[in-house]
Scaffold this motif. Structure first.
Motif, mmCIF file in Angstrom:
data_model
loop_
_atom_site.group_PDB
_atom_site.id
_atom_site.type_symbol
_atom_site.label_atom_id
_atom_site.label_comp_id
_atom_site.label_asym_id
_atom_site.label_seq_id
_atom_site.Cartn_x
_atom_site.Cartn_y
_atom_site.Cartn_z
ATOM 1 N N GLN A 104 -67.339 12.761 -75.891
ATOM 2 C CA GLN A 104 -67.734 13.873 -76.986
ATOM 3 C C GLN A 104 -68.724 12.438 -77.691
ATOM 4 O O GLN A 104 -70.175 13.934 -78.053
ATOM 5 C CB GLN A 104 -67.269 14.053 -77.540
ATOM 6 C CG GLN A 104 -65.579 15.346 -76.859
ATOM 7 C CD GLN A 104 -64.936 16.033 -77.884
ATOM 8 O OE1 GLN A 104 -65.171 16.119 -78.980
ATOM 9 N NE2 GLN A 104 -63.992 16.806 -77.344
ATOM 10 N N GLY A 105 -68.795 11.590 -77.666
ATOM 11 C CA GLY A 105 -69.592 10.897 -78.302
ATOM 12 C C GLY A 105 -71.348 10.802 -77.891
ATOM 13 O O GLY A 105 -72.026 10.425 -78.724
ATOM 14 N N ALA A 106 -71.229 11.245 -76.786
ATOM 15 C CA ALA A 106 -72.276 10.890 -76.000
ATOM 16 C C ALA A 106 -73.193 12.454 -76.446
ATOM 17 O O ALA A 106 -74.733 11.795 -76.312
ATOM 18 C CB ALA A 106 -72.175 11.323 -74.228
ATOM 19 N N PHE A 107 -73.043 12.965 -76.162
ATOM 20 C CA PHE A 107 -73.457 14.419 -77.552
ATOM 21 C C PHE A 107 -73.625 14.767 -78.850
ATOM 22 O O PHE A 107 -74.246 16.057 -79.232
ATOM 23 C CB PHE A 107 -72.841 15.268 -77.209
ATOM 24 C CG PHE A 107 -72.555 16.089 -75.142
ATOM 25 C CD1 PHE A 107 -73.220 16.565 -74.609
ATOM 26 C CD2 PHE A 107 -71.189 15.224 -75.180
ATOM 27 C CE1 PHE A 107 -73.488 16.462 -73.296
ATOM 28 C CE2 PHE A 107 -71.389 15.434 -73.423
ATOM 29 C CZ PHE A 107 -72.141 16.691 -72.817
ATOM 30 N N MET A 122 -83.372 12.725 -78.605
ATOM 31 C CA MET A 122 -81.948 11.803 -78.537
ATOM 32 C C MET A 122 -80.843 11.526 -78.045
ATOM 33 O O MET A 122 -80.258 10.933 -77.502
ATOM 34 C CB MET A 122 -81.723 11.552 -80.134
ATOM 35 C CG MET A 122 -82.850 11.130 -80.914
ATOM 36 S SD MET A 122 -83.825 11.155 -82.138
ATOM 37 C CE MET A 122 -81.915 9.992 -82.954
ATOM 38 N N VAL A 123 -79.944 12.765 -77.928
ATOM 39 C CA VAL A 123 -79.316 13.385 -76.975
ATOM 40 C C VAL A 123 -79.693 13.058 -75.840
ATOM 41 O O VAL A 123 -78.680 12.743 -74.834
ATOM 42 C CB VAL A 123 -78.677 15.216 -77.388
ATOM 43 C CG1 VAL A 123 -77.832 15.311 -76.245
ATOM 44 C CG2 VAL A 123 -78.286 15.614 -79.061
ATOM 45 N N ALA A 124 -79.830 13.150 -75.290
ATOM 46 C CA ALA A 124 -80.594 13.066 -73.704
ATOM 47 C C ALA A 124 -80.711 11.383 -73.406
ATOM 48 O O ALA A 124 -79.802 11.093 -72.494
ATOM 49 C CB ALA A 124 -82.305 12.889 -73.901
ATOM 50 N N ARG A 125 -81.051 10.421 -74.071
ATOM 51 C CA ARG A 125 -81.343 9.352 -74.294
ATOM 52 C C ARG A 125 -80.099 8.796 -74.303
ATOM 53 O O ARG A 125 -79.236 7.885 -73.233
ATOM 54 C CB ARG A 125 -81.549 8.735 -75.475
ATOM 55 C CG ARG A 125 -81.810 6.681 -75.067
ATOM 56 C CD ARG A 125 -81.531 6.402 -76.593
ATOM 57 N NE ARG A 125 -81.040 5.859 -77.184
ATOM 58 C CZ ARG A 125 -80.443 6.244 -78.174
ATOM 59 N NH1 ARG A 125 -80.883 6.419 -79.342
ATOM 60 N NH2 ARG A 125 -78.626 6.375 -78.825
ATOM 61 N N ARG A 126 -79.207 9.499 -75.468
ATOM 62 C CA ARG A 126 -77.600 8.773 -75.003
ATOM 63 C C ARG A 126 -76.914 9.273 -73.888
ATOM 64 O O ARG A 126 -75.693 9.036 -73.141
ATOM 65 C CB ARG A 126 -76.686 9.721 -76.157
ATOM 66 C CG ARG A 126 -77.446 9.566 -77.929
ATOM 67 C CD ARG A 126 -76.471 10.153 -78.768
ATOM 68 N NE ARG A 126 -75.277 9.660 -78.990
ATOM 69 C CZ ARG A 126 -75.016 8.449 -79.778
ATOM 70 N NH1 ARG A 126 -75.428 7.308 -80.118
ATOM 71 N NH2 ARG A 126 -73.307 8.380 -79.735
ATOM 72 N N LEU A 127 -76.764 10.706 -73.318
ATOM 73 C CA LEU A 127 -76.168 11.311 -72.045
ATOM 74 C C LEU A 127 -76.863 10.018 -71.380
ATOM 75 O O LEU A 127 -75.574 9.891 -69.922
ATOM 76 C CB LEU A 127 -77.041 12.096 -72.117
ATOM 77 C CG LEU A 127 -76.394 13.841 -72.852
ATOM 78 C CD1 LEU A 127 -77.198 15.094 -72.426
ATOM 79 C CD2 LEU A 127 -74.982 13.647 -72.936
ATOM 80 N N VAL A 128 -77.908 10.098 -71.053
ATOM 81 C CA VAL A 128 -78.133 8.701 -69.630
ATOM 82 C C VAL A 128 -77.232 7.709 -69.769
ATOM 83 O O VAL A 128 -77.235 6.745 -69.125
ATOM 84 C CB VAL A 128 -80.007 8.631 -70.005
ATOM 85 C CG1 VAL A 128 -80.094 7.510 -68.964
ATOM 86 C CG2 VAL A 128 -80.541 10.311 -69.206
ATOM 87 N N GLU A 129 -77.401 7.176 -71.476
ATOM 88 C CA GLU A 129 -77.277 5.995 -71.458
ATOM 89 C C GLU A 129 -75.296 5.832 -70.990
ATOM 90 O O GLU A 129 -74.682 4.460 -71.048
ATOM 91 C CB GLU A 129 -76.793 5.566 -72.968
ATOM 92 C CG GLU A 129 -77.329 4.742 -73.441
ATOM 93 C CD GLU A 129 -77.952 4.658 -74.928
ATOM 94 O OE1 GLU A 129 -78.185 3.252 -75.798
ATOM 95 O OE2 GLU A 129 -77.566 5.575 -75.542
ATOM 96 N N SER A 130 -75.256 6.996 -71.229
ATOM 97 C CA SER A 130 -73.740 7.596 -70.766
ATOM 98 C C SER A 130 -73.093 7.184 -69.477
ATOM 99 O O SER A 130 -72.081 7.733 -69.151
ATOM 100 C CB SER A 130 -72.549 8.233 -71.934
ATOM 101 O OG SER A 130 -73.405 7.920 -73.423
#
Length: 469
Positions: free
Chosen positions: A272-275, A312-320
């Motif tokens: 959930q934190g990735a979003f 920024m959410v897209a980057r966090r999702l890829v990071e996860s």
């Protein structure tokens, strides 16, 4: 009809075809919420709908490839993005072709439109493709072509690139492999002949708006985690009894997989934190241009565009671990008043592209992440009588960065008016083929649709070596 004439009646909101596409998208996005389906129910229904006639499996293994990239962030500019006011300006052309804007020199000595000063600063980290060739100057058909690599037919429905990536590579962690922000493109096709298992997880909410919350992404306040666990246990007992009665085990396993995904998303803090963006620093919001605005809205006030938060959410999702993220931004069908369309939407786009590329590079993620800025086609070389530009698929531009693509390059060249490629034309199928190659996917590989028909991932595409580092 001349190719420089308006193909259909248009307003500042775009032509009739683009406006229809937007309405259909809104209806489609709201349907599931209106039905009140839970995330698990949605996953289950997707799987059961795909059982039987719509499955596909690999006919041949394909050639083994080493992946240079792990993920793709596709930033899609729906409506047909104006290359003359952005990535391929024509400062030496007559005013009716070059338009109202000047140019900005990049770090590599090339030029962009003056609307992209921030992107010009990171031009050494990206590649501009100025000679992309499409096939159809129609919103729906061209969008489908972009997302699938195939032109639409009445015989077979082809899967989107994100679905192919999901099918071929699977999950890389707890999160779904394919995510759409805020929703999937209504005209971009779907999973085609693949199972609905491989469709995108849609946020159903815009990270750039107040009250952002991913739909069906949290346990209701009146339901405890213990109650969810009890329900999961009950389901397991029932399914075990069904298995003992010799029901179809494959169907049960598919259902299990979807409920497990839903349970993970509902209960994992990491997933959930990735979003969400609660832990992001203010300087990162500024890097992506959170506060950048365009023209005043109907209320005579300036409003941020929300693109920064989406990226920024897209980057966090890829990071996860998400493999393919699509981000939609803007309405670029500028048959009327291309100047104000540009002034309103491009400042946030410029900051967003530059911020994403800079952030990924600073985090050591750019080499493994492809950033791909797309549009279904470009705009006519000549400004029309309504001070706009019409549809043009014969030569337009994309931007690509990271994932083993070259840095600091302008690939291909359009002619003096931007009407045709002057050198190194890139067919859309060839670009998709090359992106698949970087992900380690053999795009010549055949998938067997409907149990009998072999379909290549990309038909007739070929690698573009000049785009690769």
């Amino acid at each position: 009809m001349s190719e420089f004439q308006k193909p259909e009646p248009a307003t500042r909101q775009g032509c009739a075809g683009f406006r229809r596409m937007s309405r259909r998208h809104a209806i489609q996005a709201g349907t599931l919420g209106g039905l009140g389906l839970s995330m698990g129910d949605l996953f289950r229904l997707q799987a059961s709908a795909a059982e039987g006639n719509s499955g596909a499996f690999t006919m041949e293994k394909g050639k083994q490839k080493d992946a240079k990239a792990l993920s793709v962030i596709q930033l899609h500019l729906g409506g047909g993005f104006q290359q003359q006011e952005s990535f391929d300006p024509k400062p030496e052309a007559p005013i009716e072709i070059r338009g109202a804007f000047g140019v900005e020199k990049t770090k590599t000595g090339e030029i962009l439109s003056e609307n992209f000063p921030q992107t010009a600063k990171v031009a050494d980290k990206l590649t501009l493709i100025r000679s992309l060739v499409g096939k159809i100057p129609d919103h729906g058909q061209a969008t489908y072509h972009l997302f699938t690599g195939y032109t639409p037919t009445t015989v077979i429905d082809f899967p989107q690139m994100g679905s192919i990536v999901s099918h071929e590579l699977g999950n890389r962690g707890e999160l779904p492999p394919y995510v759409a922000i805020p929703n999937k493109n209504a005209f971009g096709g779907g999973t085609g002949f693949l199972s609905s298992t491989y469709g995108p997880f849609e946020l159903g909410a815009d990270p750039g708006k107040r009250g952002y919350k991913v739909k069906d992404f949290s346990i209701p306040k009146n339901v405890s985690l213990e109650r969810v666990d009890r329900r999961m246990t009950a389901r397991q007992l029932i399914e075990q009894r069904i298995r003992e009665m010799e029901s179809n085990p494959a169907t049960l396993e598919t259902m299990d997989d979807f409920y497990k995904q839903a349970y993970t998303l509902l209960t994992s803090e990491k997933a959930q934190g990735a979003f969400v963006l609660d832990q992001e620093k203010e300087e990162t919001f500024q890097l992506y241009g959170r506060d950048v605005v365009g023209l005043k809205g109907p209320d005579n006030k300036y409003h941020p565009k929300g693109l920064a938060e989406r990226l920024m959410v897209a980057r966090r999702l890829v990071e996860s671990g998400v493999r393919f993220v699509t981000v939609n931004y803007g309405a670029w069908d500028c048959h009327v008043d291309v100047k104000n369309s540009t002034l309103d939407q491009m400042p946030a786009l410029d900051h967003g592209i530059a911020g994403l590329i800079e952030d990924l590079d600073n985090r050591g993620m750019l080499d493994s992440t492809i950033v791909w800025v797309t549009t279904e086609f470009g705009r006519t070389p000549k400004v029309n009588k309504d001070a706009g530009r019409d549809h043009w698929a014969r030569c337009y531009s994309n931007l690509i960065a990271g994932g083993g693509f070259t840095r600091g390059q302008v690939y291909g060249k359009s002619d003096a008016t931007g009407a045709e490629p002057a050198s190194d034309a890139v067919l859309l199928e060839d670009l998709l083929f090359t992106i698949y190659h970087q992900l380690g996917i053999d795009a010549e590989k055949e998938l067997l649709a409907f149990g009998t028909r072999p379909i290549e991932i990309i038909n007739g595409g070929k690698l573009v070596p000049g785009l690769l580092a």
